[in-house]
Design an enzyme around this catalytic site. Structure first.
Site, mmCIF file in Angstrom:
data_model
loop_
_atom_site.group_PDB
_atom_site.id
_atom_site.type_symbol
_atom_site.label_atom_id
_atom_site.label_comp_id
_atom_site.label_asym_id
_atom_site.label_seq_id
_atom_site.Cartn_x
_atom_site.Cartn_y
_atom_site.Cartn_z
ATOM 1 N N ILE A 194 0.237 -15.589 59.109
ATOM 2 C CA ILE A 194 0.393 -14.191 58.663
ATOM 3 C C ILE A 194 0.069 -13.221 59.803
ATOM 4 C CG2 ILE A 194 -0.110 -14.734 56.237
ATOM 5 C CD1 ILE A 194 -2.831 -13.125 56.807
ATOM 6 N N ASP A 195 -0.542 -13.719 60.886
ATOM 7 C CA ASP A 195 -0.958 -12.824 61.982
ATOM 8 C C ASP A 195 0.220 -12.384 62.867
ATOM 9 O OD1 ASP A 195 -3.476 -13.301 61.000
ATOM 10 O OD2 ASP A 195 -4.002 -14.776 62.548
ATOM 11 N N GLU A 241 -8.645 -6.131 61.321
ATOM 12 C CA GLU A 241 -9.982 -6.741 61.308
ATOM 13 C C GLU A 241 -10.540 -6.958 62.724
ATOM 14 O OE1 GLU A 241 -10.335 -10.758 59.878
ATOM 15 O OE2 GLU A 241 -8.387 -11.339 60.675
ATOM 16 N N ARG A 271 -3.205 -13.491 51.917
ATOM 17 C CA ARG A 271 -2.658 -14.825 52.198
ATOM 18 C C ARG A 271 -2.181 -15.535 50.937
ATOM 19 N NH1 ARG A 271 -6.694 -17.378 56.308
ATOM 20 N NH2 ARG A 271 -6.925 -18.977 54.717
#
Ligand code: F6P
Length: 345
Positions: free
Chosen positions: A148-149, A244, A278
């Site tokens: 997902i990054d 984050e 996620r």
């Protein structure tokens, strides 16, 4: 035709040749953080692999399962009804022991014992470092870009990021509703580890006043000023999307404003989305991407094109050598960072 030779942990020299029609037993695993679409990729690998006449095995719990021989045969029915499921039916793990040569030799011994001749690794940065290390030891590996990054070189978009982005966006849209009712500014923290991609794209799509990412240095006082000006321009709410991995996380920013008695006009709240991003069902984009990635990975193995990552480049499904993938860092589009600032007026 590709020929490989490696030494098993028990000292046995393995010599094998691969090419069209030679492969018989291939394994697939999911590794690192799960990503929506992993199951659709497993389904595609299993079914296209069976169509080549192979036996396809699933490895449970990523590289950890390779080292302990947790392999299970997969039939077309085993992957029925999973295309829409988030997570991974094979389980995933982070396996520090696999980072050692000893750990990888354990895995090679287990593969040899089970007659597994090649491996498909569905995962992100850390997982593909593992693929490259195995590949350097002579084992046939093909990676599928999934995180997902969206921080993996060799794929403009990785599997799972589109769904994660939509989940973050839905949360932002909901927060804006309550923020407007109370004239508040929300600092919304999204995942992404060291990458600002998710934050940048969530911020642009969500109409953020500011986007804080690790790739751009900032000071809380500058953000305070931007929010104050937004309030003075008559905005009903403020939105700051924080990655984050940014210099200050969302709570640290709120704490700073309070400790420094910053009067921004807006009331302040921090929301950390975390793993919620996620866990979703993959959207149409990720299901189709996963299906195409899976098919390309089995095709690569069928052709003897090993040591590569399957990814998306300019709309096409491509392969990039794992050596190139693991020695390059994917950059954020600087133009998009500038555009986000312009749009925040
Ligand atoms: O790499 C995917 C990711 O979700 C990152 O965005 C995040 O920093 C990390 O994994 C969280 O890891 P874990 O699931 O081990 O807490």
């Amino acid at each position: 035709m590709v020929e490989i030779r490696y030494t098993r942990l028990d000292g046995f020299e393995v010599f094998a040749s691969y090419g069209d029609g030679y492969m018989k037993r291939v394994a697939v695993l999911t590794s690192g953080g799960d990503a929506p679409g992993m199951n659709a990729a497993i389904r595609s690998v299993v079914r296209t692999g069976l169509a080549y006449g192979w036996e396809v095995y699933g490895v449970e719990h990523g590289y950890r399962g390779c080292m302990s021989g947790q392999f299970r045969p997969m039939t077309a029915r085993d992957v029925g009804g999973i295309i829409q499921l988030g997570g991974t039916i094979l389980g995933s793990a982070r396996a520090p022991a696999f980072e050692t040569e000893e750990g990888r030799r354990e895995a090679l011994r287990e593969f040899a014992q089970a007659g597994i001749e090649a491996l498909i690794v569905i995962g992100g940065n850390g997982s593909q470092q593992g693929s490259q290390a195995l590949s350097e030891m002579g084992f046939p590996v093909v990676g599928i870009a999934s995180t997902i990054d969206n921080d993996l070189y060799g794929s403009e978009i990785t599997l799972g990021v589109d769904t994660a982005l939509n989940i973050a966006l839905e949360a932002v849209d909901r927060l804006k509703v309550t923020a407007s009712s109370h004239q508040r500014a929300f600092l919304v923290e999204v995942m992404g580890r060291d990458s600002g991609y998710l934050a940048l794209m969530t911020g642009i799509a969500g109409g953020a006043e500011a986007i804080l990412i690790p790739e751009v240095d900032f000071e809380p006082a500058e953000i305070a000023q931007e929010l104050r000006e937004a309030y003075q321009r008559g905005k009903a709410h403020g939105l700051v999307v924080v990655a984050e991995g940014a210099k200050y996380n969302a709570q640290a920013m709120v704490d700073y404003f309070r400790e420094n008695h910053e009067d921004l006009g807006f009331g302040l709240r921090a929301t950390i989305l975390g793993h919620v991003q996620r866990g979703g069902m993959p959207g149409a984009f990720d299901r189709n991407l996963a299906t195409r990635f899976g098919a390309k990975a089995t095709e690569a193995i069928h052709k003897g094109d090993f040591g590569v990552l399957v990814g998306l480049t300019k709309g096409a499904i491509t392969t990039t050598p794992l050596s190139e993938v693991t020695s390059n860092v994917k950059q954020l589009d600087a133009g998009l960072i500038e555009l986000a600032k312009t749009l925040a007026m």
